[in-house]
Design an enzyme around this catalytic site. Structure first.
Site, PDB file in Angstrom:
ATOM      1  N   GLU A 177      16.121  46.333  47.028  1.00  0.00           N
ATOM      2  CA  GLU A 177      16.437  46.272  48.452  1.00  0.00           C
ATOM      3  C   GLU A 177      17.597  47.195  48.809  1.00  0.00           C
ATOM      4  O   GLU A 177      17.617  47.802  49.868  1.00  0.00           O
ATOM      5  CB  GLU A 177      16.743  44.834  48.877  1.00  0.00           C
ATOM      6  CG  GLU A 177      15.544  43.898  48.809  1.00  0.00           C
ATOM      7  CD  GLU A 177      14.380  44.356  49.687  1.00  0.00           C
ATOM      8  OE1 GLU A 177      14.593  45.188  50.590  1.00  0.00           O
ATOM      9  OE2 GLU A 177      13.257  43.891  49.452  1.00  0.00           O
ATOM     10  N   ASP A 214      14.212  44.743  59.294  1.00  0.00           N
ATOM     11  CA  ASP A 214      14.576  46.145  59.093  1.00  0.00           C
ATOM     12  C   ASP A 214      13.927  46.976  60.202  1.00  0.00           C
ATOM     13  O   ASP A 214      13.407  46.429  61.177  1.00  0.00           O
ATOM     14  CB  ASP A 214      14.110  46.617  57.713  1.00  0.00           C
ATOM     15  CG  ASP A 214      12.602  46.715  57.638  1.00  0.00           C
ATOM     16  OD1 ASP A 214      11.921  46.027  58.432  1.00  0.00           O
ATOM     17  OD2 ASP A 214      12.087  47.486  56.814  1.00  0.00           O
ATOM     18  N   TYR A 228      19.881  42.085  56.650  1.00  0.00           N
ATOM     19  CA  TYR A 228      18.548  42.390  56.125  1.00  0.00           C
ATOM     20  C   TYR A 228      18.419  42.020  54.646  1.00  0.00           C
ATOM     21  O   TYR A 228      17.498  41.297  54.242  1.00  0.00           O
ATOM     22  CB  TYR A 228      18.172  43.871  56.310  1.00  0.00           C
ATOM     23  CG  TYR A 228      16.982  44.189  55.449  1.00  0.00           C
ATOM     24  CD1 TYR A 228      15.724  43.760  55.821  1.00  0.00           C
ATOM     25  CD2 TYR A 228      17.135  44.789  54.202  1.00  0.00           C
ATOM     26  CE1 TYR A 228      14.631  43.946  54.991  1.00  0.00           C
ATOM     27  CE2 TYR A 228      16.061  44.969  53.372  1.00  0.00           C
ATOM     28  CZ  TYR A 228      14.804  44.556  53.767  1.00  0.00           C
ATOM     29  OH  TYR A 228      13.740  44.716  52.934  1.00  0.00           O
ATOM     30  N   CYS A 287      -4.055  51.723  64.939  1.00  0.00           N
ATOM     31  CA  CYS A 287      -4.367  50.420  65.528  1.00  0.00           C
ATOM     32  C   CYS A 287      -5.798  49.969  65.212  1.00  0.00           C
ATOM     33  O   CYS A 287      -6.066  48.769  65.134  1.00  0.00           O
ATOM     34  CB  CYS A 287      -4.154  50.459  67.043  1.00  0.00           C
ATOM     35  SG  CYS A 287      -2.438  50.811  67.510  1.00  0.00           S
ATOM     36  N   GLN A 307      17.396  52.661  54.161  1.00  0.00           N
ATOM     37  CA  GLN A 307      17.305  53.998  54.749  1.00  0.00           C
ATOM     38  C   GLN A 307      16.682  55.011  53.789  1.00  0.00           C
ATOM     39  O   GLN A 307      16.985  56.211  53.854  1.00  0.00           O
ATOM     40  CB  GLN A 307      18.693  54.480  55.182  1.00  0.00           C
ATOM     41  CG  GLN A 307      19.306  53.632  56.267  1.00  0.00           C
ATOM     42  CD  GLN A 307      18.554  53.751  57.572  1.00  0.00           C
ATOM     43  OE1 GLN A 307      18.653  54.737  58.261  1.00  0.00           O
ATOM     44  NE2 GLN A 307      17.780  52.728  57.901  1.00  0.00           N
TER      45      GLN A 307
END
Length: 368
Positions: free
Chosen positions: A47, A148, A130, A209, A52
């Site tokens: 993590e 996040d 987070y 989508c 980033q």
DNA sequence: AAGTCGGGGTA
DNA sequence: TACCCAGACTT
């Protein structure tokens, strides 16, 4: 007073959403090294590395890091220089210094067991909202939000949340949304499902989508507004700094290197002697560099020639580095005192130290 | 709330 | 180019 979030959740089928998301995640999730077991230490390392930073970038670093520091004890007892070397090239180096500091605290205060308590986790260096939620949900199965950038993007579309996700306070809004939505039985799969969806389907640009497992729940898709979300204001101010750096050799061919300060940019990494150019100076670059070496190191150096130029871009800063070759003769160097953060070393020893990518690119061009 | 802190992939 | 990335810390 009814909030916007409450209104949009009113006709939302939470149980069906959980099932659609979790089923998809279990079916389609990528095989990743930190998903092989639920060792809280490994989850934690992954993590921190992923902050980033893209998954594909992290994978080789994670494997190497766990091989070198397989346990809390191994990392707690390691030399910081070795730890930084394992992080070299990954960026945001304070992450790993904070991680080692926190791991030492876990070793001492908690007997080497990563806490499963939100307050205790929050006290650890480098563990923010987070990472705390990710450890609790993924390693311990506790239904806590882990919000996040992926989660904010995904939920901004699904729930039509138009708050600016670049604002710090907006994260709390999304944490509240997750508390409403999260599966109490499978919080790990739920949180990872949201992030995996953001990485694979609900991407920043051109989201897929038509392939989305929760399309029927998505308010933005229903309105055709998925490309307008999330709302994010941008600010970028990049200033350029001109730097002169010197590959300085002594009579034995050793090269002068120094360790950067313990705080600020690229803290505790190594570099070549360098200084920021004064623009509009009467002196040219080579004169400024020679003068700088005399002032800082009391060395009378001879600048031989220009070696290379390098442009290096950070998030908020650009370095334009002009690199020169130089030497210092024995008679001039004999009074130089080697210090632990500044010394002449043979190139093979120099290359064992952790350097920022910019300086590593320079070192890679040096022959013998 | 705004600024600092890396580096690379992508359109 | 200009984002964006499994964010956290400092001021």
């Amino acid at each position: 007073m009814e909030t916007n979030l409450e209104k949009n959740l009113k006709n939302f089928n939470i149980l069906q959403f959980q099932q659609d998301l979790i089923d998809w995640f279990i079916r389609e999730q990528r095989i990743l090294p930190w998903r092989k077991d639920k060792d809280p230490y490994k989850i934690w390392v992954s993590e921190v590395m992923l902050q980033q930073t893209r998954v594909e970038t992290v994978i080789p670093y994670f494997n190497n890091f766990i091989e070198k520091f397989p346990t809390i004890e191994a990392l707690a007892n390691a030399e910081e220089e070795k730890v930084l070397k394992a992080w070299e090239g990954l960026g945001y180096y304070s992450r790993v210094r904070n991680l080692q500091s926190a791991v030492k605290e876990v070793a001492e205060k908690y007997g080497g067991r990563v806490p499963d308590d939100a307050k205790e986790l929050s006290k650890l260096k480098g563990v923010g909202p987070y990472t705390k939620g990710a450890i609790l949900s993924i390693a311990y199965g506790i239904p806590e939000p882990a919000v996040d950038g992926n989660v904010m993007r995904v939920l901004s579309r699904i729930l039509m949340i138009e708050d600016d996700i670049s604002k710090q306070k907006t994260r709390k809004l999304f944490e509240n949304a997750v508390r409403e939505l999260i599966s109490p039985d499978q919080p790990s799969e739920f949180n990872q499902g949201l992030m995996e969806l953001g990485a694979l389907i609900c991407t920043p640009k051109s989201p897929s989508c038509l392939l989305c497992p929760v399309q029927r729940h998505c308010l933005a898709f229903g309105e055709g507004l998925q490309d307008e979300l999330p709302v994010k204001t941008t600010k970028k101010t990049t200033k350029t700094v001109v730097i002169n750096a010197l590959i300085l050799r002594n009579d034995t061919g050793h090269i002068l290197v120094q360790k950067r300060p313990s705080e600020g940019l690229l803290a505790n990494l190594w570099e070549l002697p360098n200084h920021e150019m004064k623009l509009h100076s009467a002196q040219d670059q080579m004169e400024q560099l020679k003068h700088f070496m005399k002032e800082k190191y009391q060395l009378d150096v001879t600048i031989e020639n220009h070696f290379m130029n390098l442009k290096h871009e950070f998030s908020h800063l650009i370095w334009n580095i002009a690199v020169y070759n130089g030497y210092v003769s024995g008679s001039s160097a004999e009074h130089f005192v080697q210090k632990e953060n500044c010394m002449f070393l043979p190139l093979e020893d120099v290359l064992r130290l952790p350097f920022p990518v910019s300086y590593r690119k320079i070192l890679a061009e040096i022959k013998v």
